[in-house]
Design a protein around this motif. Sequence first.
Motif, short mmCIF file in Angstrom:
data_model
loop_
_atom_site.label_atom_id
_atom_site.label_comp_id
_atom_site.label_asym_id
_atom_site.label_seq_id
_atom_site.Cartn_x
_atom_site.Cartn_y
_atom_site.Cartn_z
N PHE A 43 18.27 42.68 66.13
CA PHE A 43 18.05 41.23 66.17
C PHE A 43 18.66 40.56 64.95
O PHE A 43 18.62 41.09 63.84
CB PHE A 43 16.58 40.87 66.37
N SER A 77 5.03 43.87 75.34
CA SER A 77 5.15 44.53 74.03
C SER A 77 3.81 44.62 73.30
O SER A 77 3.77 44.57 72.07
CB SER A 77 6.18 43.81 73.15
N VAL A 116 14.19 56.64 54.91
CA VAL A 116 13.86 55.28 55.36
C VAL A 116 14.54 54.29 54.41
O VAL A 116 14.28 54.28 53.21
CB VAL A 116 12.33 55.06 55.40
N ARG A 117 15.41 53.48 54.98
CA ARG A 117 16.16 52.50 54.18
C ARG A 117 15.20 51.46 53.61
O ARG A 117 14.36 50.93 54.33
CB ARG A 117 17.19 51.81 55.07
N ASN A 126 4.99 43.30 64.78
CA ASN A 126 5.63 43.83 65.98
C ASN A 126 6.99 43.19 66.14
O ASN A 126 7.08 42.03 66.52
CB ASN A 126 4.75 43.55 67.20
N PRO A 127 8.05 43.94 65.82
CA PRO A 127 9.38 43.32 65.87
C PRO A 127 9.81 42.92 67.27
O PRO A 127 10.72 42.12 67.44
CB PRO A 127 10.30 44.42 65.32
N TYR A 128 9.15 43.49 68.29
CA TYR A 128 9.57 43.19 69.65
C TYR A 128 9.15 41.80 70.09
O TYR A 128 9.73 41.20 70.94
CB TYR A 128 9.02 44.23 70.63
N PHE A 129 8.04 41.35 69.51
CA PHE A 129 7.57 40.05 69.91
C PHE A 129 7.48 39.08 68.74
O PHE A 129 7.11 37.93 68.91
CB PHE A 129 6.20 40.16 70.59
N TYR A 130 7.85 39.53 67.55
CA TYR A 130 7.88 38.66 66.37
C TYR A 130 6.51 37.99 66.17
O TYR A 130 6.41 36.79 65.96
CB TYR A 130 8.98 37.60 66.49
N ASN A 133 8.95 53.11 61.00
CA ASN A 133 7.56 53.20 61.46
C ASN A 133 7.22 54.59 62.01
O ASN A 133 6.14 55.10 61.80
CB ASN A 133 7.28 52.16 62.55
N THR A 168 16.49 57.06 60.29
CA THR A 168 15.09 57.42 60.06
C THR A 168 14.29 56.15 60.31
O THR A 168 14.43 55.17 59.59
CB THR A 168 14.87 57.92 58.62
N TRP A 223 10.13 45.13 55.75
CA TRP A 223 9.86 46.52 56.13
C TRP A 223 8.77 46.39 57.18
O TRP A 223 7.59 46.32 56.86
CB TRP A 223 9.42 47.36 54.94
N ILE A 224 9.19 46.30 58.42
CA ILE A 224 8.25 46.03 59.51
C ILE A 224 7.71 47.35 60.03
O ILE A 224 8.48 48.21 60.47
CB ILE A 224 8.94 45.25 60.64
N THR A 225 6.40 47.51 59.97
CA THR A 225 5.79 48.70 60.57
C THR A 225 4.88 48.25 61.70
O THR A 225 4.05 47.37 61.54
CB THR A 225 4.99 49.50 59.51
N MET A 226 5.10 48.85 62.86
CA MET A 226 4.42 48.40 64.06
C MET A 226 3.00 48.93 64.12
O MET A 226 2.13 48.32 64.74
CB MET A 226 5.20 48.88 65.28
N VAL A 227 2.77 50.08 63.51
CA VAL A 227 1.43 50.67 63.51
C VAL A 227 0.96 50.75 62.05
O VAL A 227 1.42 51.59 61.28
CB VAL A 227 1.43 52.07 64.14
N ASP A 270 9.07 41.67 75.45
CA ASP A 270 10.06 42.04 74.43
C ASP A 270 11.16 40.98 74.39
O ASP A 270 11.88 40.77 75.38
CB ASP A 270 10.63 43.41 74.80
N LEU A 287 1.79 46.49 71.70
CA LEU A 287 1.76 47.82 71.08
C LEU A 287 0.33 48.22 70.70
O LEU A 287 -0.42 47.40 70.21
CB LEU A 287 2.63 47.78 69.83
N HIS A 295 1.97 50.51 55.71
CA HIS A 295 2.54 51.70 55.09
C HIS A 295 2.83 51.41 53.61
O HIS A 295 3.15 50.26 53.25
CB HIS A 295 3.84 52.11 55.77
N TRP A 327 -2.67 55.03 65.57
CA TRP A 327 -1.99 56.27 65.94
C TRP A 327 -2.74 56.89 67.10
O TRP A 327 -3.96 57.06 67.02
CB TRP A 327 -1.94 57.23 64.73
#
Lengths: 328, 275
Positions: free
Chosen positions: B52, B178, A162-163, A191-195, B73, B70, A100-104, B229, B180, A107, B184
């Motif tokens: 991916f 990327s 949310v799955r 960060n899933p974009y850069f792992y 994040n 949904t 369950w990857i959360t970028m910010v 990315d 980020l 959670h 918030w």
Amino acid sequence: MARVFHATAGSGRSASRRAARTEPAPAAAPSTTSGSGGRGGIVAGYLAPHPPHLVYAENPPQNEPRSTGGWEVLRWGYEELRRRLRAHAPDVLVVHAPHWITMVGHHVNCVPNPRGVSVEPIFPHLFRYHYDFRTDVDLAEAIVEEGARAGLVTSAMREDGVRVDYATIGALHLANPDWDLPVVSLSANNNPYFYSDASLAEMETLGEATRKAIEKTGRRAVLLASNSLSHLHWDAEPDLPEDMGVERPFTHAQYAGDMELLRTIREGPTSRLKEAVPAHIEATSSETKAGSLTWLMAAMGWPAIAGDVLAYGTVIATGNAVVEWVPT
Amino acid sequence: MIPAALVPAMPHLLAGDPADSWAELAAATRTVGDRLRAAGVDTVLLLSTQWFTVLGHQVQCDDRLRGRRTDENWYAYDYGHLDHDLAVDTELAHAWADAIDAAGMQARRTRYDGFPVDTGTVVASKLLDPHDEGRWAMVSCNLYADPAAMAAVAAAGVRAADQLGRRLGVVAVSGLSSGLTARWIRPSEDRVEPEHDRWNRKVLDAVRAGDRSAVLAMREEFAVAAQADSQFRAFAFLDGSGAVDRPGEVLAYGPVWGTGAAVVWWGEHTNTRET
Ligand SMILES: [Fe+2]
């Protein structure tokens, strides 16, 4: 190297199985005080890896695909984990899992009754799991609060849609296939974009916040850190996914790296893992880089004890160990 | 020449109250959609770096991907809840998978009820094709596929489309840097950090110049210096289609929650229906 799995498009067989499947057992409602009558706090922690292959191999009614088994030694380790977990009589299972990857921020799932089907995007042929469980919302919210108080970015996730990811479900199913204990599920801040790797220092803070929340709410909790160990793996799969004839470590170096970490775990004390975990990540691309094991150790306060390795085995070449720590 | 585009993956482009850069990137992505329609494209070959995978190359073979995404994040925002209804060109998808196998790679035909379509695919498709009239052929982004394999996957898609007589467009859904922002923020606070910004602009300058070999040559360094990315392998995919050996038109560039994002178009751009 194993050959890749060639999926047959569609899933006619799974549709008929789906119709015949058994509903999951009803889950218990979360308790508000320690239901066991015993002392509260963290009564045990487990390294509880989540390869979807293990759930697939178990053939539970909740999972659509059928297998002929496989990865038995790891699954026997989980059987022992279940026996021990029962003896600890927890009120709640708290799981940190890396998918369950959360970028910010970090959670915490605060949905009272997560329900749905989790089709795993990478291994959809192995894992299409119908989940239905209860969250200990009071404890979940307390972890959000304590994390924020410690300076972390935290969020209470209250969205039904949310799955729930396969790592969370996998660890929880394998630890407690009856799903009769309430759950708290934490995300992996990444960060899933850069792992990128999780910040292990932040995971320590999150672990300490988790412990405070457990103590504050008086829960008797078992914690599950859902990480594999060495993480290089095949990019191909045998025609029979559970073909154990091709299951082995990726390299001897990967295996040796895992054994070195497990030796440290078995000898204790856990404080040695503060150095051993980053070194193991460096040597084996260990999935502990997602921080679950560090979170677990910090939550338990890095106790001066040894871990009990219940099983070790590879899954598509990744190293996986089932380990118990019982704080004294 | 096949028309092609690079479009962003982040859902902020669909925000009801967007930052200026999100709105510009969204408008530019809609422009790409207009141009693809103007070019008479039958089917878009789509690679999203957010889908991916690790085993082989997954090709979506479900004819209709209808549902609600949904985001795990961004669920607290309007753009974290995205309905989708995508029509898949299954004839091309199967032919593409066959071509991937025939090229000595490993295709995995993916068709499962409830399969989670990634946010990047949903965002791009909603902007490119707001009325759900288009058809798609989609492939996953294997974490371990090297740039040559990404290019070979795209080339297999082009061959398959040729055999079927499809008029093709090629789109890669990917960001640039990327980095980020790990908290918030308000939309107005959004910016790319200077070092990443320098790198993004350097890459886009080479794209504008039509210097594909320069882009490919700097890709690895870009990946490390700006956390690109998916190591910017999206460009290798586009290159494999043969569509980016000419100047790219950068329609928009800007930050999305600290990451760098651009909309780039390769192809004819007359007779558009821009609004
Ligand atoms: Fe994993």
